[in-house]
Write a protein that holds these residues in place. Structure first.
Motif, mmCIF file in Angstrom:
data_model
loop_
_atom_site.group_PDB
_atom_site.id
_atom_site.type_symbol
_atom_site.label_atom_id
_atom_site.label_comp_id
_atom_site.label_asym_id
_atom_site.label_seq_id
_atom_site.Cartn_x
_atom_site.Cartn_y
_atom_site.Cartn_z
ATOM 1 N N ASP A 83 52.846 -29.320 51.455
ATOM 2 C CA ASP A 83 53.803 -30.412 51.589
ATOM 3 C C ASP A 83 53.089 -31.764 51.628
ATOM 4 O O ASP A 83 53.557 -32.742 51.026
ATOM 5 N N SER A 84 51.950 -31.832 52.313
ATOM 6 C CA SER A 84 51.189 -33.082 52.396
ATOM 7 C C SER A 84 50.692 -33.510 51.020
ATOM 8 O O SER A 84 50.782 -34.688 50.653
ATOM 9 N N LYS A 87 53.641 -34.909 48.939
ATOM 10 C CA LYS A 87 54.066 -36.246 49.364
ATOM 11 C C LYS A 87 53.018 -37.301 49.034
ATOM 12 O O LYS A 87 53.346 -38.464 48.808
ATOM 13 N N LEU A 345 50.810 -39.852 56.595
ATOM 14 C CA LEU A 345 52.050 -40.021 55.845
ATOM 15 C C LEU A 345 53.219 -40.385 56.760
ATOM 16 O O LEU A 345 54.137 -41.100 56.340
ATOM 17 N N GLN A 352 51.041 -44.362 50.452
ATOM 18 C CA GLN A 352 50.125 -43.371 49.879
ATOM 19 C C GLN A 352 49.028 -44.053 49.066
ATOM 20 O O GLN A 352 47.844 -43.698 49.139
#
Length: 676
Positions: A83-84, A87, A345, A352
């Motif tokens: 997931d990191s 994103k 995040l 980002q």
């Protein structure tokens, strides 16, 4: 030179025993993503392969520590990591995991192929065994003192303090990480890959055919080859991993260094039925992005495995980076000394690209580099905001102010205009040269030079002044500025994909492909949208919060690793009985003038009322301690402090971080009660 028709890019598989941190990003994932995005924008056939390494001892250690199963551990962290990455914009074509069914099947088949070809040798050796735990101890289950630097918490495979590769038997005073017992040596059988057999091939392939590899990669490989290669075990005694698929191998799994790189193959299988053309076709270029601690595995061991199997291609390049440190100290998962991606995040939403920019601009490409929060702030405020963002904002705002957001028609170009526009293809070519040779830090620097060029062009031409006398000239100036902005949206995209998309939104355009970067990217008459800020300043308070967070981590580590003061020499009971320690009640307290640490405290001892001077003013306010019951050494010889006679000593407990606490009864007692 081989003409390649496709590119396969792999990234080191992070252990699924914790989240991803900035060291991982700087060393592997950001440069790999830059490279792949660049190739895609050129229209090339390229795959970015990633996944979690879910086997090995760190997983089982984490599971034991938390009282859960290894599968629970990898499920949790695989999802956090995946997931990191998503994103953060790491554009994997597939992000798989080595606990998957496809991977187990692929690794099993690979092992069986080599086994059936007679590529392995069997060897019985003595390995450490924990009798109480009833299991052989893998390298990370053994700790002890490093024989080189004397670090007392070295692992059986490596010392994290000096970085030296070790064998478990090298450790001084080796201990089991499971029980703390001293392990015994016990015989066990394993299968080995005879790396020495492939030494002549590897010397020619690396030292003669790949002299273009980065010096740190080439040098480490040469050092290993010069020292001579030795057989390396491909199996180990463990109950978590890919079971060894042959008779007589119960309780053994494939060693994680053998199992993990096969994960690149199994992930590609999951992605496409045409996986073989990416792994076996001679016109495929394979590139491994890894950290320097994985150079040997990807340049010597994995190629030897692929060569032994016989049907796979070998990597064309392994552009490994060095390590990124954090605020002058080595990043460490075990010490929580890291900037974790998933936390970043959350704490820096929609930033980002700021982190991508800083990690690339400060990339440890040739030597270890240091990440500091002050540098992070400075690069954002002084470069992204003041140069890139400032240029784009001025160009778009002035276009709306003077021409209603319509791209104006350029008139006759001056020599300065022509020189400025001529730099666009030069900058593009220089970016290509750097990205093609894996110099991402320099590539970003060149890309930023286009924003610097635009900023300087606007500053030198001063359209806000010229508009008063020559509107036609301002049309040309803003046309050129908008052309530069449009091309920035393409040339910056590999580095700053979120910013590029945002900029295209401002310009109201679709992506300009790499081949279409020209001085005429925008047509006159095109309507642009009203801009917002591309970047925003990061304030001191935000940075200080991160510095404080790290400082708290440092304090917590010191507390955890504190060495308890050794017990003093024995005293006789009679000596102890000479001390008169009683419970007293504080009835008044005030700070001693012109001191930081001293309080003048009045204590009801049950026998009398006396004054005690105590160095606790930095820990307690006077009004907080009135009514507090304390332990008081009554018969300590009086002494004067700052002119005040102190009659006794209040006993305090001091923690590892220097904090003081009263030694008090757990319930109220009569003042004067003796402590025995």
């Amino acid at each position: 030179m081989t003409k390649f028709n496709r590119t396969l890019v792999t990234t080191a598989l992070p252990y699924a025993n914790g989240p991803v941190h900035i060291g991982h990003l700087a060393g592997v994932y950001v440069p790999a993503d830059i490279y792949v995005r660049y190739l895609r924008m050129k229209g090339e056939d390229v795959l970015l392969i990633g996944g979690s390494d879910e086997h090995g001892v760190p997983i089982t250690i984490k599971a034991k520590k938390e009282g859960i199963t290894p599968q629970d551990v990898v499920d949790k962290y695989h999802n956090i990591i995946k997931d990191s990455f998503k994103k953060f914009g790491i554009s994997f074509d597939v992000y798989s995991r080595t606990s998957s069914k496809v991977h187990h099947e692929t690794a099993t088949e690979f092992f069986k192929t080599l086994y059936d070809k007679g590529e392995f040798t069997e060897k019985t050796s003595e390995q450490f065994y924990d009798a109480d735990a009833k299991q052989f101890l893998a390298d990370r289950y053994i700790t002890g003192t490093c024989p080189h630097c004397k670090y007392e918490k070295a692992y059986g495979d490596q010392c994290e303090s000096c970085g030296t590769t070790l064998n478990a038997t090298d450790l001084i005073d080796a201990r089991s990480a499971i029980t703390g017992n001293k392990p015994e040596l016990k015989e066990t059988k394993h299968w080995y890959l005879p790396l020495d057999k492939y030494e002549p091939f590897l010397k020619e392939w690396i030292l003669e055919e790949h002299k273009e590899w980065k010096p740190n990669v080439y040098g480490q490989c040469k050092s290993w080859l010069d020292n001579g290669l030795h057989p390396r075990a491909v199996t180990r005694d463990l109950n978590w991993g890919v079971p060894v698929p042959i008779e007589g191998a119960d309780g053994k799994v494939l060693y994680v260094w053998f199992d993990a790189p096969i994960g690149y193959i199994s992930a590609t299988k999951e992605l496409t039925p045409d996986w073989e053309k990416y792994w076996k076709a001679k016109d495929t270029k394979m590139v491994h992005f890894i950290g320097k601690d994985n150079i040997v595995f990807h340049c010597i061991i994995f190629p030897a495995m692929l060569k032994a199997e016989g049907s796979y291609i070998l990597p064309d390049n392994v552009p490994s980076n060095e390590f990124l440190n954090l605020e002058g100290d080595k990043i460490s998962t075990s010490r929580n000394w890291a900037v974790w991606l998933h936390e970043y995040l959350e704490e820096f939403p929609e930033k980002q690209d700021v982190l991508r920019y800083v990690l690339t601009a400060n990339a440890p490409e040739t030597k270890d580099n240091d990440f500091t929060w002050k540098d992070f702030q400075a690069r954002n405020n002084n470069e992204l905001v003041a140069i890139f963002g400032n240029f784009v904002n001025r160009a778009l705002v002035l276009t709306h102010k003077y021409f209603g957001g319509i791209v104006p028609q350029a008139g006759e170009l001056t020599d300065f205009d022509k020189e400025t526009l001529a730099q666009i293809p030069v900058i593009k070519a220089e970016i290509e040269k750097n990205l093609d040779t894996y110099h991402f830090r320099e590539g970003l620097k060149v890309a930023m030079s286009l924003a610097r060029l635009g900023n300087k062009y606007l500053a030198d031409t001063e359209p806000w002044k010229v508009i008063k006398t020559d509107e036609a000239r301002v049309k040309t100036i803003l046309n050129i500025s908008l052309q530069i902005s449009a091309n920035l949206s393409t040339l910056m995209e590999p580095f700053l994909p979120f910013t590029a998309e945002k900029l295209r939104g401002f310009l109201n355009i679709d992506r300009i492909e790499w081949a279409d970067v020209t001085a005429d990217a925008l047509d006159a008459g095109h309507q642009i949208n009203k801009p917002e800020l591309l970047f925003e300043k990061i304030e001191d308070a935000t940075i200080q919060a991160q510095v404080d967070k790290l400082e708290a981590t440092k304090v917590a580590n010191e507390l955890e690793n504190r060495v308890v003061t050794p017990v003093k020499e024995n005293i006789s009971f009679d000596d102890f009985m000479k001390m008169d320690i009683r419970v007293g009640t504080i009835i008044d307290a005030e700070k001693v003038a012109k001191t930081k640490k001293l309080l003048k405290i009045t204590v009801d001892t049950g026998v009398d009322t006396r004054i005690v001077v105590s160095g606790i003013a930095e820990h307690y306010k006077p009004e907080e301690i009135i009514g507090k019951q304390v332990s008081l050494l009554m018969n300590l010889e009086p002494r004067k402090l700052k002119g005040i006679e102190s009659q006794g000593m209040i006993l305090m407990a001091e923690d590892a971080d220097g904090k003081l606490a009263f030694v008090s009864p757990d319930k109220a007692v009569t003042a004067g009660s003796e402590i025995r």
